[in-house]
Design a protein around this motif. Structure first.
Motif: not given
Length: 214
Positions: A101-107, A116-120, A125-131, A140-150
């Motif tokens: 389970i991991y914390i991600s980001a909107l976008g 709002f999407g354009d503003w975000n 935008g620089g951080e969103l590349v990594g997210f 693609e990892s094969g793990l059972t995951y939950t991505e949380i995008r606050p």
């Protein structure tokens, strides 16, 4: 009783998750962070194991998670998140663990609509590349995951949120850290829910072109 590993345990949301798990469950916790003295208040807690380590130390991560049931990552910063998360994935494979389970980001999936999407995108935008790279790695990892995008985070002392998925798109502009922690704890304690899912979190009725305080 389960055993939960929290990576990036000194983060604001991670600390709320830790407090809630200790208060409402009998789970044991492995708190993994760069400087364990930052959480010295848990040093004598029999349900807590503190581990000092880097998110890039795959072998130490694997040893720390050897007997855990769920791995929760709250590393947060998107700039190098894909590199950090790859170490976590490698460690989970090494230790034979599957629930992540991991914390991600909107976008992170280009899912935020309208102005709002354009503003975000313009603001983070620089951080969103990594997210975005991280989301692909995990999927693609094969793990059972939950991505949380606050949505954009507040310190409001409230638990008030709704969930969205990638089909319906993102709603709202903000959400409290307490709300994100509440949802994370629900998934941690009910690991059969939200499997292989990407979940958006927002406070209801906060739609707009940007967060209210910005």
């Amino acid at each position: 009783m389960s055993k939960v590993m929290i990576i990036g345990a000194n983060g604001a949301i991670a600390q709320l998750v830790t407090q809630q798990l200790l208060a409402t469950t009998t789970d044991e916790l492995v708190l993994y962070l760069r400087r364990s003295q930052q959480l010295a208040n848990y040093a004598d807690n029999p349900r807590v194991t503190l581990v000092t380590g880097s998110s890039s130390d795959t072998d130490l991560l694997a040893r720390a998670m050897v007997d855990v049931d769920v791995v929760y990552s709250s590393l947060g910063n998107g700039v190098h998140l894909d590199e950090q998360t790859q170490h976590v994935i490698d460690a989970m494979r090494q230790a034979g663990k599957t629930r992540f389970i991991y914390i991600s980001a909107l976008g992170a999936h280009h899912e935020v609509p309208g102005k709002f999407g354009d503003w975000n995108d313009a603001i983070i935008g620089g951080e969103l590349v990594g997210f975005r790279k991280t989301a692909q790695l995990v999927a693609e990892s094969g793990l059972t995951y939950t991505e949380i995008r606050p949505a954009w985070l507040t310190n409001a002392n409230e638990v008030a949120y709704e969930t969205t998925d990638l089909v319906t798109g993102f709603k709202g502009t903000e959400v409290s850290r307490a709300s994100v922690a509440d949802f994370a704890v629900k998934v941690i304690t009910q690991p059969n829910t939200y499997q292989n899912a990407s979940v958006g979190l927002n406070k209801p009725n906060t739609d707009g072109d940007r967060p209210s305080w910005y």
